[in-house]
Design an enzyme around this catalytic site. Sequence first.
Site, PDB file in Angstrom:
ATOM      1  N   GLU A  15      27.388  -7.743  -1.893  1.00 12.47           N
ATOM      2  CA  GLU A  15      26.364  -7.829  -0.854  1.00 12.47           C
ATOM      3  C   GLU A  15      26.534  -9.062   0.023  1.00 12.47           C
ATOM      4  O   GLU A  15      26.167  -9.063   1.192  1.00 12.47           O
ATOM      5  CB  GLU A  15      24.995  -7.865  -1.527  1.00 12.47           C
ATOM      6  CG  GLU A  15      23.807  -7.854  -0.616  1.00 12.47           C
ATOM      7  CD  GLU A  15      22.534  -7.813  -1.413  1.00 12.47           C
ATOM      8  OE1 GLU A  15      21.696  -8.695  -1.226  1.00 12.47           O
ATOM      9  OE2 GLU A  15      22.402  -6.904  -2.251  1.00 12.47           O
ATOM     10  N   ARG A  67      10.515   0.808  -4.055  1.00 11.81           N
ATOM     11  CA  ARG A  67      10.970  -0.362  -4.809  1.00 11.81           C
ATOM     12  C   ARG A  67      10.876  -1.614  -3.943  1.00 11.81           C
ATOM     13  O   ARG A  67      11.478  -1.687  -2.868  1.00 11.81           O
ATOM     14  CB  ARG A  67      12.407  -0.135  -5.279  1.00 11.81           C
ATOM     15  CG  ARG A  67      13.074  -1.345  -5.908  1.00 11.81           C
ATOM     16  CD  ARG A  67      12.460  -1.741  -7.214  1.00 11.81           C
ATOM     17  NE  ARG A  67      13.265  -2.754  -7.883  1.00 11.81           N
ATOM     18  CZ  ARG A  67      12.806  -3.582  -8.810  1.00 11.81           C
ATOM     19  NH1 ARG A  67      11.556  -3.500  -9.191  1.00 11.81           N
ATOM     20  NH2 ARG A  67      13.606  -4.458  -9.375  1.00 11.81           N
ATOM     21  N   HIS A  71      18.163   5.626 -10.801  1.00 10.18           N
ATOM     22  CA  HIS A  71      17.310   5.556  -9.632  1.00 10.18           C
ATOM     23  C   HIS A  71      16.664   6.904  -9.326  1.00 10.18           C
ATOM     24  O   HIS A  71      15.913   7.029  -8.361  1.00 10.18           O
ATOM     25  CB  HIS A  71      18.105   5.061  -8.423  1.00 10.18           C
ATOM     26  CG  HIS A  71      18.546   3.631  -8.560  1.00 10.18           C
ATOM     27  ND1 HIS A  71      19.716   3.286  -9.190  1.00 10.18           N
ATOM     28  CD2 HIS A  71      17.963   2.468  -8.191  1.00 10.18           C
ATOM     29  CE1 HIS A  71      19.845   1.973  -9.189  1.00 10.18           C
ATOM     30  NE2 HIS A  71      18.793   1.453  -8.591  1.00 10.18           N
ATOM     31  N   LYS A  99      23.985  -0.350   0.137  1.00 10.90           N
ATOM     32  CA  LYS A  99      23.346  -1.451   0.849  1.00 10.90           C
ATOM     33  C   LYS A  99      23.537  -1.332   2.363  1.00 10.90           C
ATOM     34  O   LYS A  99      24.594  -0.940   2.835  1.00 10.90           O
ATOM     35  CB  LYS A  99      23.916  -2.792   0.367  1.00 10.90           C
ATOM     36  CG  LYS A  99      23.778  -3.049  -1.122  1.00 10.90           C
ATOM     37  CD  LYS A  99      22.349  -3.237  -1.569  1.00 10.90           C
ATOM     38  CE  LYS A  99      22.235  -3.483  -3.054  1.00 10.90           C
ATOM     39  NZ  LYS A  99      22.806  -4.771  -3.474  1.00 10.90           N
ATOM     40  N   TRP A 134      19.949 -12.809  -3.721  1.00  7.44           N
ATOM     41  CA  TRP A 134      18.643 -12.169  -3.822  1.00  7.44           C
ATOM     42  C   TRP A 134      17.505 -13.177  -3.760  1.00  7.44           C
ATOM     43  O   TRP A 134      16.398 -12.910  -4.219  1.00  7.44           O
ATOM     44  CB  TRP A 134      18.570 -11.334  -5.088  1.00  7.44           C
ATOM     45  CG  TRP A 134      19.360 -10.067  -4.953  1.00  7.44           C
ATOM     46  CD1 TRP A 134      20.020  -9.608  -3.859  1.00  7.44           C
ATOM     47  CD2 TRP A 134      19.572  -9.079  -5.971  1.00  7.44           C
ATOM     48  NE1 TRP A 134      20.637  -8.401  -4.122  1.00  7.44           N
ATOM     49  CE2 TRP A 134      20.380  -8.054  -5.409  1.00  7.44           C
ATOM     50  CE3 TRP A 134      19.167  -8.956  -7.297  1.00  7.44           C
ATOM     51  CZ2 TRP A 134      20.781  -6.938  -6.134  1.00  7.44           C
ATOM     52  CZ3 TRP A 134      19.570  -7.837  -8.016  1.00  7.44           C
ATOM     53  CH2 TRP A 134      20.356  -6.842  -7.444  1.00  7.44           C
ATOM     54  N   LYS A 157       3.894   1.686  -1.157  1.00 11.02           N
ATOM     55  CA  LYS A 157       4.523   1.835  -2.477  1.00 11.02           C
ATOM     56  C   LYS A 157       3.604   2.605  -3.423  1.00 11.02           C
ATOM     57  O   LYS A 157       4.025   3.580  -4.077  1.00 11.02           O
ATOM     58  CB  LYS A 157       4.834   0.459  -3.059  1.00 11.02           C
ATOM     59  CG  LYS A 157       5.168   0.459  -4.553  1.00 11.02           C
ATOM     60  CD  LYS A 157       5.247  -0.951  -5.104  1.00 11.02           C
ATOM     61  CE  LYS A 157       5.367  -0.958  -6.620  1.00 11.02           C
ATOM     62  NZ  LYS A 157       6.654  -0.390  -7.078  1.00 11.02           N
ATOM     63  N   GLU A 160       0.815  -1.214   0.000  1.00 17.44           N
ATOM     64  CA  GLU A 160       0.000   0.000   0.000  1.00 17.44           C
ATOM     65  C   GLU A 160       0.851   1.269   0.000  1.00 17.44           C
ATOM     66  O   GLU A 160       0.524   2.257  -0.665  1.00 17.44           O
ATOM     67  CB  GLU A 160      -0.928  -0.001   1.224  1.00 17.44           C
ATOM     68  CG  GLU A 160      -2.021  -1.048   1.183  1.00 17.44           C
ATOM     69  CD  GLU A 160      -1.621  -2.395   1.770  1.00 17.44           C
ATOM     70  OE1 GLU A 160      -2.506  -3.222   2.016  1.00 17.44           O
ATOM     71  OE2 GLU A 160      -0.395  -2.606   1.999  1.00 17.44           O
ATOM     72  N   GLY A 199      20.454  -3.514 -19.602  1.00 17.07           N
ATOM     73  CA  GLY A 199      19.619  -4.673 -19.942  1.00 17.07           C
ATOM     74  C   GLY A 199      18.148  -4.379 -20.067  1.00 17.07           C
ATOM     75  O   GLY A 199      17.570  -4.481 -21.145  1.00 17.07           O
TER      76      GLY A 199
END
Length: 774
Positions: free
Chosen positions: A620, A530, A709, A121, A576, A19, A17, A447
């Site tokens: 990460e 995101r 971004h 991160k 991920w 987002k 919600e 990409g």
Amino acid sequence: MAHIHSLGFPRIGAQRELKFALEAYWAGELSSVELMEKAKQMRSWMWQQQKDLDLISVGDFSLYDQVLDTSFALGNIPDRAQAGCATRNQEDFLAAYFKTARGRSVVDSACGCTQAAEMTKWFDSNYHYIVPEISAQTEFSANPNHWLESLKEFLEEGYSIERAKPVIIGPVTYLYLSKARDKFSKLDLLPNLLSAYKEILQAIAQQGVEWVQIDEPILSLELDREWRHAINLAYHQINGAGPKILLANYFCALADNLRLACDLPVQGLHIDAVNAEKEIKVVADWLPSHKVLSLGIINGRNIWRNNLDHSLSVIKPIIERREADIWLAPSCSLLHVPVDLDLEAQAVGDETDIRSVLAFAKQKLQELKILSLALSGGEESVERELLQSRKALSEWDAYQRAKKTEVRQRSQALHAGMYQRQSIFSKRRKLQQQALKLPLLPSTTIGSFPQTSDIRRLRRAFKSGQIGEAQYQQQMRSEISKCIKQQEEIGLDVLVHGEAERNDMVEYFGEQLDGFAFSRFAWVQSYGSRCVKPPIIYGDVERAKPMTVSWARFAQSCSDKPVKGMLTGPVTILNWSFVRDDQPRKTTCEQIALAIRDEVLDLEAAGIKVIQIDEAALREGLPLKRSAWENYLKWAVRNFKLSANGVDDATQIHTHMCYSEFNDIIEHIADMDADVITIENSRSGSELLQAFEDFNYPNDIGPGVYDIHSPNTPSTEAMAKLLREANKNIDVNQLWVNPDCGLKTRKAEEVWPALKNMVAATKILREEFSTQIA
């Protein structure tokens, strides 16, 4: 009785919600009043999910990022975000706040556009935070409204003030994570920073709050003497300024910081009892008897069901040996896991429904309650729940042991030749240049291209069976053809097919690999609005058939220019995803690498001459303890090479890393031996390029010149300036031109003007550099 609490709860909402409210506000479709009302509703919802806890987290909600909230609470707002926008009212606050986070507040904002603050991160998670900026002249000032307003709402919702536990990022962690814009010791700012923290804590104490949670996750790092001294100094300074302090560490063991943490003048200590189970008894003995010990006994980073019997066996001896209270909690904030398993109608892998062994945020709090009841009322009081847990875990263990897969045999047959290219890079480069005939400063993208509502609608219709495969293929090919044509028109050199058929760069591959399971609503916040929906690796990973070859072959047929085959690398798929915990992560990564290797070889056989294997999450996965880096990097790089290095010399291998801060692992990046690496650069002020001052990177590199971004459109000159900066440390013959990351999350009207400017900047620099070369 053991008190139960959480260190934080997911704030995006069970159905994302927040987002959708944020994106509506940024699009000018929602007013600031409406956005703040939605935020209030989300805070109320978060507290409702935690209603059975003894202490409820307050202040962990954020419109974008909790580190950014802390910066604003400390008056540490970048000058560029304040241009014409003082924080005197709600509109001004939101303008400055979102300009810092994303470079723009709302569409056609009167405040205009600025460069967004750097983002990176949060320790070793996939959550991104907005990096605080400081200088020798930075002066902090306290604004506790973030917590005071939440506490006021908390009381209005009918909760007692005794149950409120405000959550604050610790002063030393905040300073440690800040980026200094000039040369000075960051610790010089600590006295002024502590003064601001004391004011905030005093204001919170005046509301009647008994406990405050202060997060210092840098205690998981290997700190030098100065930073350890800073932590000691900080808590001697702020202790007594406000409520009782529960100092929280998570993500890793305290190790060399264990004695320091136990001796700090705070009233409670939270430890990660999942990742540091071996430390529990030591902490229980060393922590003074009058202090609360909070055990993070439920995994806050993964989605597997807790072994309640094991947890009870760990907790009971600690309760017996300590006079002070024992609190129970998840290991860290539940921000890192999905919200509610009950929303999932199914979570099915290749052969079995795995829901019986899963627990999302809501279920993890239920597990805490079961543990608390078992300790206070005896195990017989929750006998049914314990039996259910034993049965589910026992059946799951039997299922896993019965699995026999070919991939295990392939792993045993690996040999050294599978990890090396046939020739060194200088020889490969000549062959690739002959085959591809690329100009100086080749331009490309990373990409993905914008995914329109029509593309998403088409995927949903195919997945639900509303349209057949033939119609789906035809319409997707139309989208690919259009994307190729647009790239040709603006003059890019190496093209991509746009990835219209992909929902997510990890989930797409997981859906086609054995050993993965999927959800519908298991969204996790990555940054701002995101969200990602990580697949679940529950079994051995194998590729049953080609995953991308038909799309890549069609895309290449649409152009005489090279079109990249686009893959996600094994380490990124691992990092991920929610990963099985019954075997080493490196074993699972090796299985994924073998699957990607098969796909790479099939792409090459189909005539694809450029193949990109994204490893956006390589860094990460670095352990928080630097002493453990070497082991991780060894197997991570080795598995990338296993996936990539079966091709001929003339086939060009690319990889991509975003927001990785890899200066300190540059030699390992070079060891990956990708022909071309593309990296984030535009937001960091070219700081990543400092890695190339002392290290002669041998292969080609594309430092990003376009921050995807942010909704801003970078100018031609701004991108040309970044390329000139890159050329100071990187030979022009090694340079590629590209954005920072994929373009999926941006709108077409933002992307195409930016790419046209990027190509224009490339042409300018080609002329400049060709003159220099001549």
